[in-house]
Design a protein around this motif. Structure first.
Motif, PDB file in Angstrom:
ATOM      1  N   UNK A 287       0.198   5.102   2.412  1.00  0.00           N
ATOM      2  CA  UNK A 287       0.490   3.772   1.876  1.00  0.00           C
ATOM      3  C   UNK A 287      -0.268   3.544   0.564  1.00  0.00           C
ATOM      4  N   UNK A 288      -1.525   3.988   0.516  1.00  0.00           N
ATOM      5  CA  UNK A 288      -2.287   3.858  -0.733  1.00  0.00           C
ATOM      6  C   UNK A 288      -1.618   4.636  -1.852  1.00  0.00           C
ATOM      7  N   UNK A 289      -1.112   5.833  -1.515  1.00  0.00           N
ATOM      8  CA  UNK A 289      -0.428   6.640  -2.520  1.00  0.00           C
ATOM      9  C   UNK A 289       0.854   5.975  -2.984  1.00  0.00           C
ATOM     10  N   UNK A 290       1.610   5.392  -2.044  1.00  0.00           N
ATOM     11  CA  UNK A 290       2.858   4.702  -2.395  1.00  0.00           C
ATOM     12  C   UNK A 290       2.566   3.525  -3.321  1.00  0.00           C
ATOM     13  N   UNK A 291       1.556   2.738  -2.954  1.00  0.00           N
ATOM     14  CA  UNK A 291       1.196   1.581  -3.775  1.00  0.00           C
ATOM     15  C   UNK A 291       0.805   2.012  -5.181  1.00  0.00           C
ATOM     16  N   UNK A 292       0.017   3.082  -5.272  1.00  0.00           N
ATOM     17  CA  UNK A 292      -0.445   3.542  -6.584  1.00  0.00           C
ATOM     18  C   UNK A 292       0.700   4.116  -7.402  1.00  0.00           C
ATOM     19  N   UNK A 432     -11.359  -2.289  -0.450  1.00  0.00           N
ATOM     20  CA  UNK A 432     -11.873  -1.460  -1.539  1.00  0.00           C
ATOM     21  C   UNK A 432     -11.674   0.025  -1.242  1.00  0.00           C
ATOM     22  N   UNK A 433     -11.749   0.432   0.039  1.00  0.00           N
ATOM     23  CA  UNK A 433     -11.561   1.829   0.404  1.00  0.00           C
ATOM     24  C   UNK A 433     -10.156   2.305   0.052  1.00  0.00           C
ATOM     25  N   UNK A 434      -9.136   1.464   0.344  1.00  0.00           N
ATOM     26  CA  UNK A 434      -7.765   1.817   0.016  1.00  0.00           C
ATOM     27  C   UNK A 434      -7.591   1.948  -1.496  1.00  0.00           C
TER      28      UNK A 434
END
Length: 912
Positions: A287-292, A432-434
């Protein structure tokens, strides 16, 4: 088949639906409703033998009854009916089918196998079975079981698991993240992850690829497609079931330390790393990768500036960044604000304070990206802060030639906050970790690109293994029915690859062992005695190793004890004798392990780590797929904890790192030369400032394994189990052109300097004819594209003269790059001025054509300037057809259609 007919699969003009379902809530009805809801513009025809209509759409009684063949057929019927539908769809000329049905099976008589055979016979592409469907938002095509519509965007999602795909789409729909396409490939009877990677790597609408899988069926195809895609755009991969064991291994039970260390999850991780993919561990990271990736393009640099409205939350982000090996930017003092990173604005900080703090950070060249972290408080409104951050970013970007990346965290994440950041194109996270993970995805991508483009060091000129001797050693052992090399043969094999090892003498009994030990004892040396048995792999497990023996009687007594314990603990074991070696004191040497293991999916794997008897407990190891060069070998070493012990410390000199790296390269070369070597275990491999020394080694051998990829195409040579095509040494040639002897060989990555010198010595006119325009600089990236090849897709031959000192001078080169379908290849050639008129260009072209024919490529194409008469003459003599490029009359398109491999080759011109 690769990308064949993908255009019809992803942009069908018409769809036939077999099993659309008259019952509400059925799989077929659900897909049909999604199709109609998405506004698909083409014709949708349900197919049913008795019903007149389904959901208001008129039915056809069969696929054959349709007035024209559909581009796409969707199938949602019981398993036994699927093969007949696939056969009918192929027979009438449909292009592709999506099989939603589950439980087809892959046995010889199962519906899945019959469907695959029928599809192949007609060239029908299959997505599935067990597919959750596909979505192409820009085409208003939604034929999937996802809960919500998928927004258009530039991320492609490829998933073997329908549930994982649904989870990512659901998450993205709530975050306003869109997709160029979503494909649930299911069990991949035909279309697999490799095919999808090939398509979306070349798709101009796709900026990044998300890949979710639990297995790879054909490692060589996957690695080739993954490496090509990763060079073009970011590819993020999530593998589910990382800790699930492989099905029964084709290699049999693991018998060595290296085999035990090469667990499936570690092998997959090594493969992803080698391909340049960004591996994530779970859906949160995905999900973090998708958001970025949905909002931010990759960028150069890795220095992050952090600004927050609280000391603790800023330090938390800093800790996470440092723990994940990120880089903290140095922030100077701005006005009254002191220097330091992170920047603490205080808990009362509102929108104006954030905007004021961000302005200098966004302009500062001392950082490469900025992270803004906001914790809502009663005195600091989240929506106002989000608006201020978005405004500051928009204002800063108006004057920036390069848009500095900005990441945002708003704990609590109100809907208004998400909408504000989404509208501004700012990746935003709830923790912040995400956010740190999202930032590091893009940093790791750039680092992976740099790694892929690094030029390896040249191997030492004196490293030439005695491959013929090595092959004889293994062949002799196999003829005798051995599955393990005896210690003498192991020593000879290591010697053939110039891997230093402790000498040993093989003794059949205790008396012979004492006699062999006597010369060493008489010279003041202690000896080591080891049991020799094809059935006892780990000698220390049964007390089969005795050290520091200083007398003949000690040797005899040690032999007696070894035999006694072996009979007691392993009465079935065959003891053929003893190995006698001089004692080697460890001293300040480091104990390492190096060797080969065999993975049932990716084939041979090089293993390196900390050695010793507790090697599996310590579990400090890194894996790499062969072939290796010195750069890759050094990277393998650096990924272990023991690498730190190889540096100098206190009064201990640094170990000889080049010697260790070269040993790993030699082991990888051994794997390429000897497919019969199934496992190799050097433990310990001692290393110090003088080099390396193999103290003990084991080698398991077996017949060359059959292809583990079923009926998948396995073009080309090399080790049949290698996931990456090794250097094609079999294509080295020696040519006589005019009055000189020329060596022609496939290009290697370390040839970059050779190419640079060649191009720099070419006259401007020659460069213009080669590159169709002036070339002023030859950058590393430019040359790397010419020298770093995937031999499964491309070849380049370089012609060199060798001077008396062994140095090479480049005379010319030819290259051919095959398309993803391996149907055609595009060539390019360049020959130096002093080699023109010698027949070299003709010889290089003919060699390139021979390679294309051996690869099964049906057509060779190229573009030649109309004024390049010499090249056009060569093409005519080789049988190329020529026609003007309709878009540029100054260019001729030349084409050669290749027949069977045994077709007579054109004759070379006289070279005398």
């Amino acid at each position: 088949m690769s990308t064949y007919r993908f255009d019809k699969l992803l942009a069908p003009r018409s769809i036939a639906f077999v099993g659309a379902g008259a019952r509400d809530g059925s799989v077929g009805r659900s897909i049909l409703e999604s199709l109609r809801r998405s506004g698909y513009p083409g014709a949708i025809t349900p197919v049913h033998p008795t019903q007149a209509d389904v959901a208001g759409l008129a039915c056809a009684q069969s696929l054959s009854a349709l007035p024209a063949p559909p581009d796409l057929v969707i199938v949602a019927i019981p398993p036994e009916g699927v093969p007949a539908i696939v056969e009918e769809a192929g027979r009438i000329g449909a292009a592709a089918a999506v099989i939603l049905t589950t439980g087809l099976g892959t046995g010889p008589d199962d519906p899945g196998t019959r469907a695959r055979i029928a599809a192949r016979r007609h060239g029908l592409r299959l997505l599935g079975p067990n597919s959750a469907g596909l979505v192409v938002p820009a085409r208003r095509l939604d034929a999937a079981l996802f809960a919500h519509p998928t927004a258009p965007g530039d991320l492609a999602l490829i998933s073997q698991s329908g549930s994982v795909a649904a989870a990512i789409v659901e998450w993205a729909s709530r975050r306003s993240v869109g997709f160029s396409a979503v494909l649930s490939i299911g069990h991949s009877l035909d279309i697999d992850a490799s095919d999808c990677l090939d398509h979306f790597a070349a798709d101009l609408r796709t900026r990044a690829i998300l890949l979710c899988l639990d297995r790879v069926e054909d490692a060589r195809r996957f690695m080739s497609a993954a490496r090509a895609a990763a060079r073009a755009k970011p590819v993020v991969v999530l593998r589910a079931g990382r800790h699930r064991p492989h099905p029964a291994s084709v290699a049999g039970p693991v018998a060595t330390h290296t085999g035990a260390l090469a667990r499936p999850d570690a092998v997959y991780a090594a493969a992803f790393r080698r391909a340049g993919l960004l591996a994530v561990q779970d859906l949160d990271e995905m999900f973090s990768a998708v958001e970025t990736l949905g909002r931010q393009r990759p960028f150069p640099g890795k220095r992050l500036a952090i600004v927050s409205n609280g000391k603790g939350i800023g330090l938390s982000a800093t800790d996470r960044l440092i723990e994940r090996a990120g880089s903290l930017a140095e922030i100077p003092a701005f006005g009254a604000r002191p220097a330091g990173n992170p920047v603490n604005l205080g808990m009362d900080a509102g929108g104006p304070t954030f905007a004021e703090a961000l302005a200098p950070l966004l302009a500062d060249e001392g950082n490469d990206a900025v992270l803004a972290v906001h914790v809502p408080t009663i005195r600091s409104d989240a929506a106002a802060v989000a608006g201020a951050i978005a405004g500051a970013v928009r204002e800063a970007r108006q004057g920036q030639t390069r848009r500095k990346p900005v990441f945002a965290v708003s704990l609590g994440e109100a809907e208004a906050v998400r909408e504000t950041f989404s509208a501004a194109g700012i990746p935003h996270f709830s923790t912040d970790s995400e956010a740190i993970e999202g930032f590091l995805h893009l940093v790791r991508y750039r680092e992976a690109q740099d790694d892929l483009m690094r030029t390896p060091d040249s191997l030492p000129r004196d490293f030439t293994p005695d491959t013929e001797a090595a092959r004889r050693i293994v062949a002799d052992a196999l003829r005798q029915g051995a599955s393990w090399l005896d210690p003498i043969a192991v020593g000879e094999l290591l010697s053939a690859y110039r891997i230093p090892a402790v000498p040993l003498t093989l003794a059949p009994d205790s008396d012979a062992a004492a006699a062999a030990a006597w010369p060493m004892i008489a010279a003041g040396q202690a000896v080591a005695l080891k049991v020799v048995s094809p059935d006892i792999v780990h000698k220390s497990d049964i007390g089969g190793v005795h050290l520091d023996l200083t007398g003949e009687s000690d040797v005899r007594e040690a032999a007696r004890r070894i035999l006694s314990r072996a009979r007691r603990e392993r009465p079935d074991a065959r003891v053929t004798g003893f190995a006698v070696q001089p004692m080697v004191r460890k001293g300040r040497r480091r104990e390492l392990i190096a060797g080969l293991a065999e993975d049932p999916v990716f084939g041979p794997v090089v293993v390196f780590g900390r050695g010793g008897t507790a090697v599996e407990v310590i579990d400090d190891r890194a894996l790499g797929l062969p072939p290796l060069d010195l750069t890759l070998a050094r990277d393998l070493i650096a990924r272990t904890r023991v690498a730190r012990r190889l540096d100098a410390y206190r009064d201990v000199p640094a170990a000889d790192l080049p010697a260790i790296a070269l040993t790993l390269v030699k082991i990888a070369q051994l794997a390429a030369d000897l497919p019969q070597v199934r496992e190799l275990d050097i433990n310990p491999l001692l290393a110090d400032e003088t080099g390396v020394l193999a103290l003990d080694a084991r080698v398991r051998i077996g017949r060359i394994p059959q292809s583990r990829t079923g009926d998948r195409d396995r073009r080309g040579g090399g080790h049949p189990g290698f996931a990456i095509r090794p250097y094609p040494a079999e294509w080295v040639r020696t040519l006589n052109v005019k009055d000189r002897v020329v060596r022609v060989r496939p290009v290697r990555p370390e040839d970059e300097d050779l190419f640079r010198a060649f191009f720099e010595n070419l006259d401007p006119e020659s460069l213009r004819l080669r590159f169709f325009g002036p070339v002023k600089a030859f950058s590393h990236a430019f040359l790397a594209r010419l020298t770093q090849l995937d031999y499964a897709r491309a070849i380049a031959f370089v012609a060199v003269e060798i001077d008396p000192d062994g140095r090479e001078r480049m005379l010319g080169a030819v290259r051919l790059h095959a398309d993803a379908n391996h149907d055609s290849g595009e060539y390019a050639i360049g020959v130096g001025r002093d080699a023109r008129g010698t027949g070299l260009a003709f010889a290089l072209m003919r060699l390139m054509i021979d390679w294309a024919r051996s690869e099964g490529i049906g057509r060779v194409e190229g573009s030649v300037l109309a004024e390049n008469r010499a090249m056009l003459a060569v093409c005519r003599r080789l049988g190329f057809t020529q026609m003007r490029d309709p878009e540029d009359q100054g260019i001729l398109k030349v084409t050669l259609r290749l027949g069977p491999a045994d077709r007579a080759a054109p004759q070379a011109p006289p070279t005398g």
